[in-house]
Design a protein around this motif. Sequence first.
Motif, PDB file in Angstrom:
ATOM      1  N   SER A  49       0.853  -1.190   0.000  1.00 37.54           N
ATOM      2  CA  SER A  49       0.000   0.000   0.000  1.00 37.54           C
ATOM      3  C   SER A  49       0.889   1.242   0.000  1.00 37.54           C
ATOM      4  N   VAL A  50       0.290   2.343  -0.385  1.00 33.73           N
ATOM      5  CA  VAL A  50       1.019   3.608  -0.411  1.00 33.73           C
ATOM      6  C   VAL A  50       0.524   4.437   0.773  1.00 33.73           C
ATOM      7  N   PRO A  51       1.382   4.666   1.767  1.00 33.33           N
ATOM      8  CA  PRO A  51       0.957   5.422   2.957  1.00 33.33           C
ATOM      9  C   PRO A  51       0.411   6.801   2.577  1.00 33.33           C
ATOM     10  N   GLY A  52      -0.646   7.187   3.269  1.00 32.35           N
ATOM     11  CA  GLY A  52      -1.229   8.498   3.039  1.00 32.35           C
ATOM     12  C   GLY A  52      -2.192   8.560   1.876  1.00 32.35           C
ATOM     13  N   THR A  53      -2.494   7.400   1.266  1.00 32.00           N
ATOM     14  CA  THR A  53      -3.455   7.354   0.164  1.00 32.00           C
ATOM     15  C   THR A  53      -4.571   6.387   0.531  1.00 32.00           C
ATOM     16  N   ASP A  54      -5.573   6.308  -0.318  1.00 25.80           N
ATOM     17  CA  ASP A  54      -6.643   5.336  -0.075  1.00 25.80           C
ATOM     18  C   ASP A  54      -6.260   3.991  -0.680  1.00 25.80           C
ATOM     19  N   GLU A  55      -7.186   3.052  -0.657  1.00 24.93           N
ATOM     20  CA  GLU A  55      -6.898   1.699  -1.152  1.00 24.93           C
ATOM     21  C   GLU A  55      -6.911   1.599  -2.672  1.00 24.93           C
ATOM     22  N   ASN A  56      -7.042   2.711  -3.367  1.00 22.03           N
ATOM     23  CA  ASN A  56      -7.113   2.688  -4.829  1.00 22.03           C
ATOM     24  C   ASN A  56      -5.775   2.883  -5.518  1.00 22.03           C
ATOM     25  N   ILE A  57      -4.680   2.813  -4.771  1.00 27.27           N
ATOM     26  CA  ILE A  57      -3.346   2.906  -5.359  1.00 27.27           C
ATOM     27  C   ILE A  57      -2.421   1.926  -4.648  1.00 27.27           C
ATOM     28  N   GLN A  58      -1.583   1.256  -5.436  1.00 26.18           N
ATOM     29  CA  GLN A  58      -0.648   0.273  -4.903  1.00 26.18           C
ATOM     30  C   GLN A  58       0.733   0.521  -5.505  1.00 26.18           C
ATOM     31  N   LYS A  59       1.744   0.232  -4.733  1.00 26.16           N
ATOM     32  CA  LYS A  59       3.115   0.258  -5.227  1.00 26.16           C
ATOM     33  C   LYS A  59       3.481  -1.176  -5.599  1.00 26.16           C
ATOM     34  N   VAL A  60       3.903  -1.376  -6.826  1.00 27.65           N
ATOM     35  CA  VAL A  60       4.248  -2.703  -7.325  1.00 27.65           C
ATOM     36  C   VAL A  60       5.750  -2.738  -7.601  1.00 27.65           C
ATOM     37  N   THR A  61       6.420  -3.729  -7.024  1.00 30.06           N
ATOM     38  CA  THR A  61       7.850  -3.908  -7.233  1.00 30.06           C
ATOM     39  C   THR A  61       8.076  -5.257  -7.901  1.00 30.06           C
ATOM     40  N   ALA A  62       8.797  -5.236  -9.013  1.00 26.58           N
ATOM     41  CA  ALA A  62       9.159  -6.473  -9.703  1.00 26.58           C
ATOM     42  C   ALA A  62      10.666  -6.651  -9.595  1.00 26.58           C
ATOM     43  N   THR A  63      11.076  -7.857  -9.245  1.00 29.60           N
ATOM     44  CA  THR A  63      12.492  -8.200  -9.185  1.00 29.60           C
ATOM     45  C   THR A  63      12.761  -9.228 -10.274  1.00 29.60           C
ATOM     46  N   ILE A  64      13.676  -8.891 -11.168  1.00 28.00           N
ATOM     47  CA  ILE A  64      14.058  -9.802 -12.241  1.00 28.00           C
ATOM     48  C   ILE A  64      15.357 -10.466 -11.817  1.00 28.00           C
ATOM     49  N   SER A  65      15.365 -11.805 -11.820  1.00 24.71           N
ATOM     50  CA  SER A  65      16.540 -12.568 -11.393  1.00 24.71           C
ATOM     51  C   SER A  65      16.922 -13.589 -12.450  1.00 24.71           C
ATOM     52  N   ARG A  66      18.165 -14.003 -12.390  1.00 24.88           N
ATOM     53  CA  ARG A  66      18.630 -15.114 -13.215  1.00 24.88           C
ATOM     54  C   ARG A  66      19.507 -15.984 -12.332  1.00 24.88           C
ATOM     55  N   ASP A  67      19.198 -17.263 -12.330  1.00 25.25           N
ATOM     56  CA  ASP A  67      19.917 -18.218 -11.476  1.00 25.25           C
ATOM     57  C   ASP A  67      19.956 -17.738 -10.024  1.00 25.25           C
ATOM     58  N   ALA A  68      18.818 -17.230  -9.543  1.00 26.60           N
ATOM     59  CA  ALA A  68      18.623 -16.771  -8.165  1.00 26.60           C
ATOM     60  C   ALA A  68      19.418 -15.514  -7.816  1.00 26.60           C
ATOM     61  N   GLU A  69      20.010 -14.846  -8.788  1.00 23.01           N
ATOM     62  CA  GLU A  69      20.719 -13.586  -8.549  1.00 23.01           C
ATOM     63  C   GLU A  69      19.849 -12.429  -9.040  1.00 23.01           C
ATOM     64  N   ALA A  70      19.474 -11.531  -8.142  1.00 21.43           N
ATOM     65  CA  ALA A  70      18.658 -10.374  -8.513  1.00 21.43           C
ATOM     66  C   ALA A  70      19.469  -9.450  -9.415  1.00 21.43           C
ATOM     67  N   LEU A  71      18.887  -9.143 -10.581  1.00 18.16           N
ATOM     68  CA  LEU A  71      19.579  -8.307 -11.563  1.00 18.16           C
ATOM     69  C   LEU A  71      18.968  -6.927 -11.709  1.00 18.16           C
TER      70      LEU A  71
END
Length: 81
Positions: A49-71
């Motif tokens: 969730s994004v603090p200070g906002t309503d439930e209509n906005i979300q922060k999305v984080t994607a982590t791309i990895s290869r062979d378990a190493e975050a790139l």
Amino acid sequence: SESDQEVTVQGLARTQMEYIKGYPYDPFAITYPAVETTDNYSITIAVTSVPGTDENIQKVTATISRDAEALLFIEDYKVKR
């Protein structure tokens, strides 16, 4: 090669975020589905969730990895429309 990996990782990140933007909004989501990957790449999605906002906005984080190493970490916002 390193250059090919960078192109692949950035392409996966763009594809993933576009996929999430088109996915139905879920105000209770802790993750969204990841796109298919190949060559030992994987994608992990986290939704907060994004603090200070309503439930209509979300922060999305994607982590791309290869062979378990975050790139690459990429963040964007998903808004209920």
